[in-house]
Design a protein around this motif. Sequence first.
Motif, PDB file in Angstrom:
ATOM      1  N   PHE A 466      35.041  23.248  33.316  1.00 22.56           N
ATOM      2  CA  PHE A 466      34.773  24.591  32.798  1.00 22.56           C
ATOM      3  C   PHE A 466      34.148  25.488  33.868  1.00 22.56           C
ATOM      4  O   PHE A 466      34.493  26.676  33.976  1.00 22.56           O
ATOM      5  N   LEU A 467      33.245  24.935  34.675  1.00 22.82           N
ATOM      6  CA  LEU A 467      32.564  25.750  35.685  1.00 22.82           C
ATOM      7  C   LEU A 467      33.512  26.204  36.789  1.00 22.82           C
ATOM      8  O   LEU A 467      33.490  27.375  37.211  1.00 22.82           O
ATOM      9  N   ILE A 468      34.359  25.295  37.274  1.00 25.12           N
ATOM     10  CA  ILE A 468      35.248  25.634  38.389  1.00 25.12           C
ATOM     11  C   ILE A 468      36.286  26.676  37.964  1.00 25.12           C
ATOM     12  O   ILE A 468      36.479  27.696  38.635  1.00 25.12           O
ATOM     13  N   ILE A 469      36.952  26.434  36.828  1.00 23.06           N
ATOM     14  CA  ILE A 469      37.975  27.388  36.377  1.00 23.06           C
ATOM     15  C   ILE A 469      37.341  28.713  35.975  1.00 23.06           C
ATOM     16  O   ILE A 469      37.860  29.794  36.289  1.00 23.06           O
ATOM     17  N   GLY A 470      36.179  28.645  35.314  1.00 21.42           N
ATOM     18  CA  GLY A 470      35.466  29.874  34.970  1.00 21.42           C
ATOM     19  C   GLY A 470      35.082  30.653  36.215  1.00 21.42           C
ATOM     20  O   GLY A 470      35.213  31.887  36.259  1.00 21.42           O
ATOM     21  N   ALA A 471      34.627  29.935  37.261  1.00 23.23           N
ATOM     22  CA  ALA A 471      34.225  30.600  38.510  1.00 23.23           C
ATOM     23  C   ALA A 471      35.417  31.258  39.195  1.00 23.23           C
ATOM     24  O   ALA A 471      35.297  32.379  39.732  1.00 23.23           O
ATOM     25  N   VAL A 472      36.578  30.595  39.189  1.00 23.51           N
ATOM     26  CA  VAL A 472      37.790  31.192  39.792  1.00 23.51           C
ATOM     27  C   VAL A 472      38.094  32.535  39.128  1.00 23.51           C
ATOM     28  O   VAL A 472      38.381  33.537  39.798  1.00 23.51           O
ATOM     29  N   SER A 473      38.003  32.570  37.795  1.00 28.12           N
ATOM     30  CA  SER A 473      38.303  33.806  37.060  1.00 28.12           C
ATOM     31  C   SER A 473      37.273  34.888  37.362  1.00 28.12           C
ATOM     32  O   SER A 473      37.627  36.046  37.623  1.00 28.12           O
ATOM     33  N   VAL A 474      35.984  34.520  37.347  1.00 26.33           N
ATOM     34  CA  VAL A 474      34.930  35.505  37.626  1.00 26.33           C
ATOM     35  C   VAL A 474      35.036  36.033  39.054  1.00 26.33           C
ATOM     36  O   VAL A 474      34.943  37.256  39.294  1.00 26.33           O
ATOM     37  N   VAL A 475      35.240  35.135  40.013  1.00 30.78           N
ATOM     38  CA  VAL A 475      35.337  35.544  41.426  1.00 30.78           C
ATOM     39  C   VAL A 475      36.532  36.476  41.633  1.00 30.78           C
ATOM     40  O   VAL A 475      36.411  37.509  42.305  1.00 30.78           O
ATOM     41  N   PHE A 476      37.684  36.121  41.067  1.00 31.39           N
ATOM     42  CA  PHE A 476      38.849  37.000  41.219  1.00 31.39           C
ATOM     43  C   PHE A 476      38.574  38.351  40.560  1.00 31.39           C
ATOM     44  O   PHE A 476      38.978  39.392  41.081  1.00 31.39           O
ATOM     45  N   GLY A 477      37.874  38.338  39.421  1.00 31.54           N
ATOM     46  CA  GLY A 477      37.515  39.591  38.757  1.00 31.54           C
ATOM     47  C   GLY A 477      36.622  40.453  39.634  1.00 31.54           C
ATOM     48  O   GLY A 477      36.811  41.679  39.736  1.00 31.54           O
ATOM     49  N   LEU A 478      35.644  39.818  40.303  1.00 30.42           N
ATOM     50  CA  LEU A 478      34.738  40.572  41.188  1.00 30.42           C
ATOM     51  C   LEU A 478      35.493  41.113  42.403  1.00 30.42           C
ATOM     52  O   LEU A 478      35.257  42.246  42.838  1.00 30.42           O
ATOM     53  N   ILE A 479      36.398  40.293  42.972  1.00 29.55           N
ATOM     54  CA  ILE A 479      37.221  40.771  44.105  1.00 29.55           C
ATOM     55  C   ILE A 479      38.049  41.973  43.669  1.00 29.55           C
ATOM     56  O   ILE A 479      38.163  42.968  44.388  1.00 29.55           O
ATOM     57  N   LEU A 480      38.621  41.889  42.460  1.00 24.50           N
ATOM     58  CA  LEU A 480      39.420  42.993  41.926  1.00 24.50           C
ATOM     59  C   LEU A 480      38.582  44.256  41.803  1.00 24.50           C
ATOM     60  O   LEU A 480      39.088  45.372  42.031  1.00 24.50           O
ATOM     61  N   CYS A 481      37.297  44.110  41.460  1.00 28.29           N
ATOM     62  CA  CYS A 481      36.394  45.273  41.352  1.00 28.29           C
ATOM     63  C   CYS A 481      36.346  46.051  42.662  1.00 28.29           C
ATOM     64  O   CYS A 481      36.336  47.285  42.669  1.00 28.29           O
ATOM     65  N   PHE A 482      36.306  45.298  43.784  1.00 28.93           N
ATOM     66  CA  PHE A 482      36.208  45.945  45.093  1.00 28.93           C
ATOM     67  C   PHE A 482      37.503  46.664  45.491  1.00 28.93           C
ATOM     68  O   PHE A 482      37.483  47.550  46.349  1.00 28.93           O
ATOM     69  N   PHE A 483      38.605  46.267  44.875  1.00 29.66           N
ATOM     70  CA  PHE A 483      39.889  46.869  45.237  1.00 29.66           C
ATOM     71  C   PHE A 483      40.429  47.824  44.166  1.00 29.66           C
ATOM     72  O   PHE A 483      41.588  48.227  44.237  1.00 29.66           O
ATOM     73  N   VAL A 484      39.595  48.155  43.184  1.00 31.74           N
ATOM     74  CA  VAL A 484      40.043  49.032  42.091  1.00 31.74           C
ATOM     75  C   VAL A 484      40.564  50.362  42.628  1.00 31.74           C
ATOM     76  O   VAL A 484      41.654  50.827  42.242  1.00 31.74           O
ATOM     77  N   LYS A 485      39.817  50.986  43.539  1.00 33.72           N
ATOM     78  CA  LYS A 485      40.229  52.293  44.081  1.00 33.72           C
ATOM     79  C   LYS A 485      41.534  52.176  44.865  1.00 33.72           C
ATOM     80  O   LYS A 485      42.409  53.045  44.759  1.00 33.72           O
ATOM     81  N   LYS A 486      41.671  51.107  45.661  1.00 34.13           N
ATOM     82  CA  LYS A 486      42.884  50.907  46.453  1.00 34.13           C
ATOM     83  C   LYS A 486      44.096  50.714  45.545  1.00 34.13           C
ATOM     84  O   LYS A 486      45.164  51.324  45.752  1.00 34.13           O
ATOM     85  N   ILE A 487      43.934  49.869  44.524  1.00 34.95           N
ATOM     86  CA  ILE A 487      45.040  49.620  43.580  1.00 34.95           C
ATOM     87  C   ILE A 487      45.386  50.900  42.843  1.00 34.95           C
ATOM     88  O   ILE A 487      46.564  51.230  42.641  1.00 34.95           O
ATOM     89  N   HIS A 488      44.342  51.645  42.438  1.00 29.83           N
ATOM     90  CA  HIS A 488      44.594  52.895  41.698  1.00 29.83           C
ATOM     91  C   HIS A 488      45.343  53.899  42.550  1.00 29.83           C
ATOM     92  O   HIS A 488      46.209  54.643  42.052  1.00 29.83           O
ATOM     93  N   SER A 489      45.044  53.917  43.861  1.00 34.63           N
ATOM     94  CA  SER A 489      45.766  54.843  44.744  1.00 34.63           C
ATOM     95  C   SER A 489      47.227  54.426  44.907  1.00 34.63           C
ATOM     96  O   SER A 489      48.133  55.270  44.997  1.00 34.63           O
ATOM     97  N   LEU A 490      47.495  53.109  44.921  1.00 36.71           N
ATOM     98  CA  LEU A 490      48.869  52.611  45.009  1.00 36.71           C
ATOM     99  C   LEU A 490      49.664  52.943  43.727  1.00 36.71           C
ATOM    100  O   LEU A 490      50.886  53.064  43.765  1.00 36.71           O
ATOM    101  N   MET A 491      48.944  53.106  42.619  1.00 38.97           N
ATOM    102  CA  MET A 491      49.606  53.447  41.350  1.00 38.97           C
ATOM    103  C   MET A 491      50.162  54.869  41.383  1.00 38.97           C
ATOM    104  O   MET A 491      50.993  55.223  40.538  1.00 38.97           O
ATOM    105  N   ASP A 492      49.712  55.658  42.320  1.00 43.24           N
ATOM    106  CA  ASP A 492      50.290  56.968  42.621  1.00 43.24           C
ATOM    107  C   ASP A 492      50.477  57.866  41.383  1.00 43.24           C
ATOM    108  O   ASP A 492      51.611  58.161  40.962  1.00 43.24           O
ATOM    109  N   GLY A 493      49.348  58.254  40.791  1.00 38.62           N
ATOM    110  CA  GLY A 493      49.423  59.204  39.680  1.00 38.62           C
ATOM    111  C   GLY A 493      49.412  58.584  38.307  1.00 38.62           C
ATOM    112  O   GLY A 493      49.276  59.291  37.297  1.00 38.62           O
ATOM    113  N   VAL A 494      49.563  57.254  38.238  1.00 38.24           N
ATOM    114  CA  VAL A 494      49.532  56.574  36.940  1.00 38.24           C
ATOM    115  C   VAL A 494      48.098  56.173  36.620  1.00 38.24           C
ATOM    116  O   VAL A 494      47.420  55.569  37.449  1.00 38.24           O
ATOM    117  N   ASP A 495      47.592  56.525  35.442  1.00 33.78           N
ATOM    118  CA  ASP A 495      46.212  56.191  35.061  1.00 33.78           C
ATOM    119  C   ASP A 495      46.143  54.792  34.474  1.00 33.78           C
ATOM    120  O   ASP A 495      47.074  54.309  33.883  1.00 33.78           O
TER     121      ASP A 495
END
Length: 495
Positions: A466-495
């Motif tokens: 439970f800890l390892i799989i839970g940590a993978v999900s949380v860590v990927f979620g935190l990494i995604l937080c740092f790239f939210v602006k970059k991903i949003h810019s790639l979406m090019d006008g889509v909210d």
Amino acid sequence: MDTQQKQDQAFFGQPRGLLTLFSTEMWERFSYYGMRAILLFYMYFAISKGGLGFSEGTAASIMSIYGSLVYMAGVVGGWLSDRVWGSRKTVFIGGVFIMLGHIALSLPFGATALYVSIGLIVVGTGLLKPNVSDMVGDLYSETDRRRDAGFNIFVFGINLGAAIAPWAVPFVANLFGHHGNMDFHAGFALAAIGMFVGLIQYYFDGKKYLSKSSLLPKDPISKEEMKPLTKRITLGVAALVVVLAIMGITGNLNIDNVIMLITIVAVALPIIYFVMMLKSTKVTKVERSRVCAYIPLFIAAAIFWAIEESGSVVLALFAENRTVLHIGSWHFAASNFQTLNPLFIMILTPLFVWLWNHWKKQPSAPGKFAAGLIFAGLSYAWMAIPGMLYGTHGRVSPFWLVGSWFIVEIGEMLISPIGLSVTTKLAPKAFRSQMMSMWFLADAAGQAINSQIVRFYSSATEVPYFLIIGAVSVVFGLILCFFVKKIHSLMDGVD
């Protein structure tokens, strides 16, 4: 008010046809979730207890790959509806396959009946599930403001069937059981009866209240297209036969290796789709950017579904082996916990609809995905706590499972409806329907990967699992937080 107007507002102000589709999907989900509520236990319980005597790891792996196959089959079902049969016929054929699959399980023919049933239900669900939703959309014009409310009512029907089944099917299995053992076949028979009731109602009601356009394919396949298609299908089947033959000759044709083969296909399919879209000359520069933005969201969705769909696998094992199955004098079955998923969806959906309607500065889609992944990871971290506090050999309060399901369903509210919406918005015009298939393939890929890792779950490995799989999900979620602006810019006008 004339007859047509009465029919158009006959079901809570919605078209009468919505009741037809609401009931069909409710009974289909009743049969599917009722079967899943007891299937894991049927596979690994000892033969003396009415089961098949599989190992827990193999049973859990089969459950996961079963779910993966269902979502992969949905891609084929959507295509057959659009190009060959039309949605109404495709849904009916799918329902018949599902009913036959449950009937096969209700017969005492062991593992052979299990595998036949899986094949029938995978095909049937793939034909039925995507096309019922499509038919709901056909009940409304593009400008009809009742459309969103109609889909909300329809989704309620899905969850209503899924919530009732984990109580009704185990009840019947216990009712017909002997010497404290469940009669699994009686439970599977109830699932078959549920689908039969849904089919009868769909067939006769459909003639009166469903759109005539649903009888025809939206984009019928031409004779010119059939020849290359037949060639590709023949080559694909031949390749599969060759692979299975080689596995048989080398002594590797067993259930574990077949599951591995399906896992490879489930992971490879979306990769092929992404490469095809990114290289296509039909995709513009802006659309290519949006596809790139979708890739991290797809990976996030696959991780999320691997955890969320484990409710009928890992959490079901925890419920049976590690949970106190009573609260005071109220006793219940491990399979009853499967009702928590649809129950929390029904409770949380109106709250989140209100939240999205009133939150002016709400996060973008990538931000919601990141938060959803963190919640999914926390639902697994939560399940590690009882093992750390009390050890992994006794039984613990059922409220640990209730809490885990509640946390992960918050994650689902942040990912599932948002994912459906953003998938349609980011789809290139030339790949609009295929992009919708990608959303289902995320679930298929997540469950396929799950089929490999669930083998490592046991009471001895419970806490690190439970800890390892839970940590993978949380860590990927935190990494995604740092790239939210970059991903949003790639979406090019889509909210």
